[in-house]
Design a protein around this motif. Structure first.
Motif, short mmCIF file in Angstrom:
data_model
loop_
_atom_site.label_atom_id
_atom_site.label_comp_id
_atom_site.label_asym_id
_atom_site.label_seq_id
_atom_site.Cartn_x
_atom_site.Cartn_y
_atom_site.Cartn_z
N MET A 1 -3.01 6.70 -53.17
CA MET A 1 -3.71 6.85 -54.44
C MET A 1 -4.91 7.77 -54.25
N PHE A 2 -5.26 8.48 -55.31
CA PHE A 2 -6.39 9.40 -55.20
C PHE A 2 -7.46 9.04 -56.24
N ILE A 3 -7.38 9.63 -57.44
CA ILE A 3 -8.48 9.41 -58.38
C ILE A 3 -8.50 7.98 -58.94
N GLY A 4 -7.37 7.27 -58.85
CA GLY A 4 -7.35 5.87 -59.30
C GLY A 4 -8.36 5.02 -58.54
N HIS A 5 -8.65 5.40 -57.30
CA HIS A 5 -9.64 4.65 -56.51
C HIS A 5 -11.01 4.62 -57.20
N TYR A 6 -11.32 5.70 -57.93
CA TYR A 6 -12.66 5.79 -58.52
C TYR A 6 -12.86 4.84 -59.70
N SER A 7 -11.78 4.25 -60.16
CA SER A 7 -11.87 3.21 -61.19
C SER A 7 -12.81 2.10 -60.71
N ALA A 8 -12.62 1.67 -59.45
CA ALA A 8 -13.44 0.58 -58.90
C ALA A 8 -14.90 1.01 -58.80
N ALA A 9 -15.14 2.30 -58.50
CA ALA A 9 -16.52 2.80 -58.39
C ALA A 9 -17.21 2.76 -59.75
N PHE A 10 -16.52 3.26 -60.78
CA PHE A 10 -17.09 3.23 -62.14
C PHE A 10 -17.35 1.80 -62.58
N ALA A 11 -16.38 0.91 -62.33
CA ALA A 11 -16.51 -0.48 -62.76
C ALA A 11 -17.67 -1.16 -62.03
N ALA A 12 -17.79 -0.89 -60.72
CA ALA A 12 -18.87 -1.51 -59.94
C ALA A 12 -20.24 -1.03 -60.42
N ARG A 13 -20.32 0.23 -60.77
CA ARG A 13 -21.59 0.79 -61.27
C ARG A 13 -21.96 0.14 -62.62
N ALA A 14 -20.95 -0.13 -63.43
CA ALA A 14 -21.19 -0.80 -64.71
C ALA A 14 -21.66 -2.24 -64.47
N PHE A 15 -21.05 -2.88 -63.47
CA PHE A 15 -21.30 -4.30 -63.20
C PHE A 15 -22.61 -4.50 -62.45
N LYS A 16 -22.91 -3.59 -61.53
CA LYS A 16 -24.10 -3.72 -60.66
C LYS A 16 -24.83 -2.37 -60.66
N PRO A 17 -25.60 -2.09 -61.71
CA PRO A 17 -26.17 -0.74 -61.87
C PRO A 17 -27.12 -0.34 -60.75
N ARG A 165 -24.38 13.20 -72.79
CA ARG A 165 -23.22 12.90 -73.65
C ARG A 165 -21.99 13.68 -73.20
N ILE A 166 -22.21 14.87 -72.69
CA ILE A 166 -21.09 15.75 -72.34
C ILE A 166 -20.65 15.59 -70.89
N ALA A 167 -21.65 15.41 -69.99
CA ALA A 167 -21.37 15.44 -68.54
C ALA A 167 -20.25 14.48 -68.10
N PRO A 168 -20.21 13.23 -68.58
CA PRO A 168 -19.15 12.34 -68.11
C PRO A 168 -17.75 12.86 -68.45
N TRP A 169 -17.64 13.48 -69.62
CA TRP A 169 -16.31 13.98 -70.05
C TRP A 169 -15.89 15.20 -69.23
N VAL A 170 -16.89 16.04 -68.91
CA VAL A 170 -16.60 17.20 -68.05
C VAL A 170 -16.15 16.70 -66.68
N PHE A 171 -16.85 15.69 -66.18
CA PHE A 171 -16.51 15.14 -64.86
C PHE A 171 -15.12 14.49 -64.88
N LEU A 172 -14.81 13.79 -65.98
CA LEU A 172 -13.49 13.17 -66.10
C LEU A 172 -12.39 14.23 -66.09
N LEU A 173 -12.64 15.31 -66.83
CA LEU A 173 -11.68 16.43 -66.86
C LEU A 173 -11.52 17.02 -65.45
N PHE A 174 -12.64 17.17 -64.75
CA PHE A 174 -12.62 17.70 -63.39
C PHE A 174 -11.78 16.80 -62.47
N LEU A 175 -11.98 15.49 -62.60
CA LEU A 175 -11.19 14.54 -61.79
C LEU A 175 -9.69 14.73 -62.06
N GLY A 176 -9.35 14.89 -63.33
CA GLY A 176 -7.94 15.09 -63.71
C GLY A 176 -7.38 16.37 -63.12
N LEU A 177 -8.21 17.44 -63.12
CA LEU A 177 -7.76 18.73 -62.59
C LEU A 177 -7.57 18.65 -61.07
#
Ligand SMILES: [Zn+2]
Length: 221
Positions: A1-17, A165-177
């Protein structure tokens, strides 16, 4: 797995800022950082077999130090202890458990997509549900996981102005690319594995920097 791993990173940051996103991007991929190093050093073994699985030409036949359940657990405990010792202040041990859990999450995310090549310690039995056999379904799983974590992150952070407002979406697109790029190119039978490991290290490091930059534009809610 590659970018799917970052799901846990985003979730952990939300849970424990209190834990920075860039550090969580290192944590969830720590096992693969070390794996790439050990492949370059010739300690862990992989061979390139075109068509091995539809979504991966890698026959990962020997990686007990990084991708065994016990190995991943040891790296998780080591990372948690290191983080807990380095960070002072209230709640630092709770944060260190989050870091350890992020490291361990790598094994379970890999379990979804890998062929049965993940040992408990070393040798048989080995585990892996094999979603990489299907390019389509492995990508659905990776993107689904990533979007779930990203959604949590967006809900639990607020933008610092227009860039935020824009940066997270740009980063998400970058992850997809980056994910799409990782599935391009042709694999050469029994080709050299060191360039592959170096490319992986570069990609993981670039994404850590990207996470750091992007997260600077957001505030925990
Ligand atoms: Zn891995």
């Amino acid at each position: 797995m590659f970018i799917g791993h970052y799901s846990a990173a985003f979730a952990a940051r939300a849970f424990k800022p209190a834990v920075p996103l860039w550090l969580l991007f290192v944590a969830v991929q720590l096992v693969d950082f070390i794996w790439a190093g050990l492949v370059i050093a010739g300690v862990e073994k992989v061979r390139i077999v075109p068509g091995f699985m539809e979504a991966s030409p890698l026959d990962l036949y020997y990686m007990p130090f990084t991708h065994s359940l016990v190995g991943a657990f040891i790296w998780a405990v080591a990372a948690a202890l290191l983080y807990g010792a380095a960070r002072k202040g209230a709640g630092h041990w709770a944060a260190s458990i989050i870091v350890g859990a992020a490291v361990l999450s790598h094994w379970f995310a890999d379990l979804l997509v890998h062929a049965p090549d993940l040992p408990l310690v070393s040798g048989d039995p080995k585990f892996g549900f094999g979603l990489w056999r299907s390019l389509l379904w492995s990508q659905v799983a990776e993107m689904g996981l990533l979007l779930g974590g990203f959604w949590l992150y967006m809900r639990h952070t607020a933008p610092k102005g227009a860039v935020g407002r824009i940066a997270p979406w740009v980063f998400l697109l970058f992850l997809g690319l980056v994910q799409a790029y990782s599935h391009m190119g042709t694999a050469e039978e029994n080709g050299p594995t060191t360039p592959f490991a170096i490319t992986a290290l570069v990609a993981y490091s670039v994404l850590v920097c990207g996470a750091w930059l992007m997260d600077r534009t957001r505030l925990p809610k």
